[in-house]
Design a protein around this motif. Structure first.
Motif, PDB file in Angstrom:
ATOM      1  N   ALA A 173       0.831  -1.206   0.000  1.00 46.39           N
ATOM      2  CA  ALA A 173       0.000   0.000   0.000  1.00 46.39           C
ATOM      3  C   ALA A 173       0.864   1.255   0.000  1.00 46.39           C
TER       4      ALA A 173
ATOM      5  N   LEU B 115      -4.393  -5.710   4.776  1.00 44.16           N
ATOM      6  CA  LEU B 115      -5.140  -4.672   4.072  1.00 44.16           C
ATOM      7  C   LEU B 115      -6.518  -5.191   3.663  1.00 44.16           C
TER       8      LEU B 115
ATOM      9  N   ALA C  28      -9.102   2.964   4.029  1.00 40.49           N
ATOM     10  CA  ALA C  28      -8.735   1.546   3.919  1.00 40.49           C
ATOM     11  C   ALA C  28      -9.283   0.948   2.640  1.00 40.49           C
TER      12      ALA C  28
ATOM     13  N   ALA D 142      -7.097  -0.400  -0.445  1.00 45.48           N
ATOM     14  CA  ALA D 142      -7.259  -1.745  -0.999  1.00 45.48           C
ATOM     15  C   ALA D 142      -7.473  -1.693  -2.504  1.00 45.48           C
TER      16      ALA D 142
END
Length: 904
Positions: free
Chosen positions: A205, A264, A287, A291
């Motif tokens: 990420a 994640l 989040a 993702a």
């Protein structure tokens, strides 16, 4: 007169800070309401910060006013507005001073800002401009995901402006408190106390966030498939947005975990569960955004498009399972504003599900697949540069074992590369319908099933690109239209063979040569040649062996005929043949290696030795087609004629299983031309005065083969050796006065025995002492007075002795045929010699071989054999040639003794 006053402070903006954050910090430092400060610097406050024009774009007057009152340079001020990201992360309408939501992360970060609690805690509540971008979901220095809302009131920060009548509190929530409804109290929750997830430094990420930041900074894609493509940053972000949303829409939590880390995926699953139902389809939560972006980055961050397509295949499989429409053009529906790289990766992901024609059409095997771009005119130009039968070397390299119809099918497939046409159009319109659509489909299916299908595609793609961007010296479309009815007539074929010292053979051999020339000139299959036997299996099999019979001289002669044919049809300035450079195939794992890599010396040696083509291919570890291409480019040299083998080569005694020696069987005159040049003949015959017989004997030739060369080379003949017509006086002197034999006269004149005999009869010349007429044989040189009286009738002259030599060599074999093959004799001559001996000696010598019984000596034949064997040395017969006869006589003697003992 309006006079701009400077503020009694200097608060410098932080790097990357937003304009509204800086103004709030300044108002807090001055302990003044925000509205008062905005009026002092020349800006106007509105209720909704996202729609405040100066936050999107500062006009020149506004920038001058703020710069004058605060002392901050205008360049710094402009960098604090969203216009700083114009054409890189957002699209700003400068007339309306707003952001195009269709090119931003719509439905997610349309208003408000995410934040990093650690950053706010460290810098006193100063907000970064980039936090307002929907693409930003993590703080790279602190390795934390950004927060989305206020934990106390649940609202998104900075969706509305701080109240103009209140003094701002940087780093705290400015929304109305939900715990005190009906009051004007603010929430004032300290954002620095919010807990957000911490991730590893090398977490995908964070790496994805860094790549997006670098892309926005550089205004071009800087990672993965975009590294060398120079795709604008806006298009890269559109790809990430479209692919990320598609991943969230199609994939379950378990499937999504195949593209992103488990932690994640867990955060995303938790965030989606906690979101209100109305917001689950939007990328609001950091989040969820992390993702989706990481999933898209996992696909598009691959080093090349084929690998990106392989990772994207998960989405394709899930869409297929859900009966979604799959097509290389589908991204136009779910990926608005996407770049060609995303569409290419999508096409690559469809490769296992695409037909072989579509794989060529979309260039799936290429580093950058894409939609067809060649129009009908471009395909027509490519067809004019391509033969109907793909070039032989390319056929061999790309053949995984198809053999039949491969060349034409590959030419049709070449028309499909990067073009929207179908198989039927490619064959009928561009290649004159040489192959039907079902046949081409079958060949392409066989190619697709081959392990090297990807390399075969790539070879065709490279070839199509080369033809589209380079000139070709041959117009194959024009050559396909020529009339080949009168190609290589019989007289021209005979002349080519005479020049190459080869036999022209019968009609089938010329038909092979015509078909061979037709394919080389026109690029069409030989079945299209006028007068061809058509699709005959027998003819095709013999035609495939034709390259094994070629010699360099014959090849040169055929090429000369081809050039004359092209010139006669108005084709000037073109080479006879041409092939694209084989360097285009370097680095590809194709079914067969380059024919040029064969051991040509070994190949030529095996061909000269008469080995079967299949045996040669097996010994060299290659295919028959590869051998044919190699022998066409490098024909095997003809057998060198020497004194030792000149008669053998001329008479064709050495037979091989592929009939190569019979094909190369030379006439006596051809052998003489090969061995005796004009200068040599002039020196031997004119200067030194040697006879034809002497010249011929020294080179293993017959005098009648040398005589025509004198006239052919334009040399003067000897006075005693007329050519063509004979001088009767010369003939009378030679035959009657000098008492020379007919054989000697024939050798001197360079004609046959029969010709001299005809001359003598024509001019009625006879010797008075020769009552039998014209036949006179030489006397034996050895004394045979001690020979058995039984042999006296056949010891008078050398002609009779020749029959005895044949008898000694043949009588020990089980049949005449075996003896003739062993000693190189004619069966007719052997049979005639035995009949004459039996007539002269008055008895039968052998019982001829019949079915189930070999040839055997009669009792009379045994007597003759015992009488002749002591004379073998004087007859010029070697001991090894009579070994079988000795064994038979010894066996007969022992058997006879045993019979007599049993009788007693």
């Amino acid at each position: 007169m309006n006079v701009t006053r400077t503020l009694p402070f200097r608060l410098s903006p932080l790097p990357g800070e937003a304009m509204d954050s800086w103004l709030e910090a300044a108002a807090a430092q001055l302990r003044a309401p925000l509205a008062t400060l905005l009026g002092a610097v020349g800006l106007h406050k509105r209720a909704w910060v996202w729609r405040v024009p100066w936050l999107v774009l500062l006009e020149d007057e506004e920038a001058d006013s703020v710069a004058a009152t605060t002392g901050i340079p205008q360049t710094v001020l402009h960098a604090m507005t969203l216009a700083h990201f114009d054409q890189r992360a957002v699209l700003v309408d400068r007339d309306r001073r707003n952001v195009d939501h269709f090119r931003s992360w719509k439905h997610g970060r349309g208003m408000g800002s995410r934040y990093c609690p650690e950053c706010l805690k460290e810098n006193g509540g100063r907000w970064q401009l980039s936090w307002r971008l929907g693409w930003v979901y993590a703080c790279i220095p602190h390795r934390r995901l950004l927060a989305d809302t206020c934990p106390r009131c649940g609202t998104r920060p900075r969706t509305v402006a701080y109240p103009g009548t209140d003094i701002p509190s940087p780093g705290r929530c400015g929304h109305l408190s939900r715990h005190d409804p009906g009051t004007r109290r603010r929430c004032l929750f300290p954002f620095g106390d919010v807990e957000v997830p911490l991730v590893d430094a090398d977490h995908p990420a964070l790496r994805a966030q860094q790549d997006l930041a670098d892309t926005i900074t550089a205004s071009l894609g800087t990672f993965g498939v975009y590294r060398t493509a120079e795709i604008p940053a806006l298009d890269v972000l559109a790809d990430i947005k479209a692919l990320g949303r598609r991943a969230l829409a199609l994939l379950s939590a378990d499937q999504l975990a195949q593209l992103i880390p488990d932690d994640l995926a867990h955060l995303c699953r938790t965030a989606v569960t906690e979101l209100p139902t109305t917001e689950r389809k939007v990328m609001y939560n950091a989040a969820v955004t992390a993702a989706s972006v990481t999933a898209a980055w996992t696909v598009l961050g691959q080093p090349d498009l084929p690998q990106a397509g392989a990772r994207m295949q998960l989405l394709t499989d899930v869409a297929a399972d859900r009966d979604r429409w799959l097509s290389p053009t589908a991204p136009q529906l779910w990926a608005r504003f996407s770049s060609p790289m995303l569409r290419t990766a999508h096409a690559a992901s469809l490769a296992p599900r695409m037909r072989q024609t579509d794989q060529l059409r979309y260039r799936i095997a290429a580093p950058r697949p894409g939609s067809p771009s060649a129009d009908a005119a471009a395909v027509l130009r490519r067809a004019a540069k391509t033969p109907a039968l793909l070039w032989p070397t390319w056929q061999i390299r790309l053949d995984p074992g198809v053999r039949l119809n491969l060349g034409t099918a590959l030419s049709v497939a070449l028309m499909l590369v990067d073009s929207p046409i179908d198989l039927t159009t490619a064959s009928e319109k561009y290649l004159h319908g040489l192959i039907e659509q079902p046949v081409t489909t079958h060949v392409l299916q066989v190619l697709r099933d081959a392990p090297q299908w990807k390399e075969i595609q790539l070879a065709l793609i490279r070839l199509a690109d080369y033809l589209d961007h380079h000139d070709v010296p041959i117009d194959y479309a024009r050559r396909r239209q020529l009339d080949y009815t009168h190609l290589l007539p019989a007289a021209q074929w005979k002349q080519v063979c005479d020049d190459a010292l080869l036999q022209p053979g019968y009609g089938r051999r010329r038909q092979h040569a015509r078909s061979f020339l037709f394919e080389r000139i026109s690029g069409l299959p030989h079945e299209r040649l006028p007068g061809s036997p058509g699709p005959s299996h027998a003819f095709n099999q013999t035609f495939k062996r034709f390259p094994f019979l070629l010699t360099p001289d014959l090849m040169a002669g055929l090429d000369r005929v081809a050039h004359e044919f092209l010139t006669g049809n108005g084709v000037l300035g073109e080479p006879l043949t041409w092939e694209p450079p084989t360097q285009l195939l370097h680095g590809l794992d194709l079914p067969w290696p380059d024919p040029e890599d064969l051991d040509l010396e070994d190949l030529h040696r095996r061909v000269a030795n008469g080995e079967r083509p299949a045996e040669i291919a097996q010994a060299l570890g290659t295919d028959l087609s590869c051998l044919r291409v190699a022998l066409t480019s490098h024909p095997a040299p003809a057998q060198k004629v020497t004194r030792a083998n000149s008669r053998t080569v001329r008479r064709g005694r050495t037979r091989s299983r592929n009939n190569r020696s019979e094909w190369r069987k030379e006439t006596g005159l051809q052998t003489a031309r090969h061995l005796i040049s004009r200068d040599l003949l002039e020196d031997l015959y004119v200067q030194q005065g040697q006879s034809f017989q002497k010249i011929a004997e020294d080179r293993g030739l017959h005098p009648r083969d040398v005589s025509p060369l004198v006239d052919e080379y334009g040399l003067p003949r000897h006075n005693h050796c007329p050519g063509g017509k004979v001088d009767p006086e010369w003939l009378r002197t030679q035959y009657i006065e000098l008492n020379r034999t007919i054989t000697d006269i024939a050798d001197d004149a360079g004609v046959s025995f029969t010709v001299v005999l005809r001359w003598l009869r024509t001019h009625k010349l006879k010797r008075p002492t020769d009552p039998t007429g014209y036949r006179r044989f030489s006397r034996p040189t050895h004394d045979f007075s001690d020979a058995d009286p039984l042999l006296q009738p056949v010891l008078s002259n050398n002609y009779h002795l020749r029959r005895l030599r044949i008898f000694l060599r043949v009588a020990g074999y089980p049949m005449f045929a075996t003896a003739c093959d062993e000693h190189g004799l004619s069966r007719t001559a052997v049979n005639k010699a035995f009949k004459q001996l039996e007539a002269d000696l008055g008895g039968r010598l052998v019982e001829r071989a019949s079915k189930g019984r070999s040839m055997q000596l009669t009792e009379f034949g045994q007597r003759v054999a015992r009488a002749v064997l002591p004379l073998a040395d004087r007859l010029g017969v070697r001991p090894e040639e009579t070994e079988l006869l000795y064994r038979i006589l010894q066996f007969e003697t022992v058997e006879g003794r045993e019979d007599r003992r049993s009788a007693d």
